[in-house]
Scaffold this motif. Structure first.
Motif, PDB file in Angstrom:
ATOM      1  N   THR A 160      -8.311   6.575  -0.065  1.00 41.93           N
ATOM      2  CA  THR A 160      -7.541   5.485  -0.655  1.00 41.93           C
ATOM      3  C   THR A 160      -6.849   5.990  -1.915  1.00 41.93           C
ATOM      4  O   THR A 160      -7.186   7.063  -2.435  1.00 41.93           O
ATOM      5  CB  THR A 160      -8.456   4.303  -1.007  1.00 41.93           C
ATOM      6  OG1 THR A 160      -9.477   4.760  -1.922  1.00 41.93           O
ATOM      7  CG2 THR A 160      -9.122   3.737   0.241  1.00 41.93           C
ATOM      8  N   ALA A 161      -5.888   5.236  -2.406  1.00 39.02           N
ATOM      9  CA  ALA A 161      -5.163   5.616  -3.616  1.00 39.02           C
ATOM     10  C   ALA A 161      -6.135   5.765  -4.782  1.00 39.02           C
ATOM     11  O   ALA A 161      -7.061   4.969  -4.942  1.00 39.02           O
ATOM     12  CB  ALA A 161      -4.102   4.570  -3.950  1.00 39.02           C
ATOM     13  N   ARG A 162      -5.942   6.831  -5.561  1.00 38.63           N
ATOM     14  CA  ARG A 162      -6.712   7.131  -6.754  1.00 38.63           C
ATOM     15  C   ARG A 162      -8.145   7.556  -6.453  1.00 38.63           C
ATOM     16  O   ARG A 162      -8.988   7.571  -7.350  1.00 38.63           O
ATOM     17  CB  ARG A 162      -6.667   5.972  -7.764  1.00 38.63           C
ATOM     18  CG  ARG A 162      -5.248   5.627  -8.215  1.00 38.63           C
ATOM     19  CD  ARG A 162      -5.236   4.567  -9.301  1.00 38.63           C
ATOM     20  NE  ARG A 162      -5.735   5.074 -10.570  1.00 38.63           N
ATOM     21  CZ  ARG A 162      -5.041   5.812 -11.427  1.00 38.63           C
ATOM     22  NH1 ARG A 162      -3.791   6.177 -11.129  1.00 38.63           N
ATOM     23  NH2 ARG A 162      -5.561   6.212 -12.570  1.00 38.63           N
ATOM     24  N   SER A 163      -8.421   7.904  -5.192  1.00 34.48           N
ATOM     25  CA  SER A 163      -9.722   8.495  -4.877  1.00 34.48           C
ATOM     26  C   SER A 163      -9.772   9.901  -5.481  1.00 34.48           C
ATOM     27  O   SER A 163      -8.833  10.686  -5.335  1.00 34.48           O
ATOM     28  CB  SER A 163      -9.924   8.599  -3.365  1.00 34.48           C
ATOM     29  OG  SER A 163     -10.009   7.332  -2.773  1.00 34.48           O
ATOM     30  N   VAL A 164     -10.872  10.217  -6.148  1.00 37.34           N
ATOM     31  CA  VAL A 164     -11.029  11.542  -6.739  1.00 37.34           C
ATOM     32  C   VAL A 164     -11.169  12.568  -5.620  1.00 37.34           C
ATOM     33  O   VAL A 164     -11.909  12.370  -4.656  1.00 37.34           O
ATOM     34  CB  VAL A 164     -12.253  11.588  -7.665  1.00 37.34           C
ATOM     35  CG1 VAL A 164     -12.488  13.004  -8.188  1.00 37.34           C
ATOM     36  CG2 VAL A 164     -12.067  10.630  -8.834  1.00 37.34           C
ATOM     37  N   LEU A 165     -10.440  13.669  -5.743  1.00 36.76           N
ATOM     38  CA  LEU A 165     -10.482  14.721  -4.734  1.00 36.76           C
ATOM     39  C   LEU A 165     -11.626  15.678  -5.043  1.00 36.76           C
ATOM     40  O   LEU A 165     -11.737  16.188  -6.163  1.00 36.76           O
ATOM     41  CB  LEU A 165      -9.157  15.482  -4.710  1.00 36.76           C
ATOM     42  CG  LEU A 165      -7.925  14.639  -4.372  1.00 36.76           C
ATOM     43  CD1 LEU A 165      -6.670  15.495  -4.482  1.00 36.76           C
ATOM     44  CD2 LEU A 165      -8.039  14.052  -2.977  1.00 36.76           C
TER      45      LEU A 165
END
Length: 201
Positions: free
Chosen positions: A95-100
């Motif tokens: 999802t958007a802004r999920s930490v990689l």
């Protein structure tokens, strides 16, 4: 100028006792709030998905953004630089802004997008091999100068000379893993590592 007498000072203070009491109370509350306020929070930058990313997507710089998190909220294996993520394939949808993180990437390999395959591209010389890195985009030409493929994205860096590859190695002894259509993969295999020209964008 006539100096006030002690009795007049007491009278002045008595008449202004309520404003003075309110001022003292305000000062006490302010001091308490300052004492109880937490220190400025410390944050660190980590990489996150700029928007939703589908499983199997090979990450580019356009997929990435930086977010600031408290150190205690940073997950293990979090990526902090673009080079950690560019060229890696996402193992599951994000999802958007999920930490990689390293755990979010495809396990131990790079995978291709739907409709593409991973092929080994022989590199013609060591100079080109030195420029080919994950996330780089190359064009592939045959010996006659005809285009075999344009906009080919590199997934894995070149192997060391002598390691060979799926379709053999070029004159440099190196191959890079690239994402191409099955038709282009067949053309690369037909050339068998000879007569190909690789142009790095």
């Amino acid at each position: 100028m006539k100096r006030p007498t002690p009795s007049s000072l007491r009278r002045i203070l008595y008449l202004r006792r309520r404003p003075l009491a309110a001022l003292c109370a305000f000062g006490a509350v302010l001091a308490a709030l300052l004492a109880l306020s937490p220190p400025p929070s410390v944050t660190v930058p980590v990489l996150a998905a700029r928007s939703e990313v589908a499983a199997g997507t090979v990450l580019t710089a356009e997929h990435l953004t930086t977010v600031m998190l408290p150190p205690s909220a940073v997950p293990d294996g979090a990526f902090t630089t673009e080079s950690d993520a560019v060229g890696r394939a996402v193992g599951a949808s994000l999802t958007a802004r999920s930490v990689l993180t390293s755990a979010a990437m495809a396990d131990g390999m790079r995978v291709a997008r739907p409709g593409h395959v991973v092929a080994a591209l022989p590199l013609p010389n060591s100079g080109i091999a030195a420029l080919v890195r994950p996330g780089a985009v190359v064009d592939v030409l045959d010996g006659a100068g005809e285009t075999v493929a344009r906009g080919v994205r590199v997934l894995e860096p070149p192997t060391a000379p002598g390691e060979g590859g799926l379709f053999g190695a070029g004159a440099s002894g190196s191959v890079a893993l690239v994402e191409v259509t099955p038709e282009v993969a067949a053309q690369i295999a037909t050339h068998g590592g000879s007569g190909l020209v690789v142009v790095v964008h």
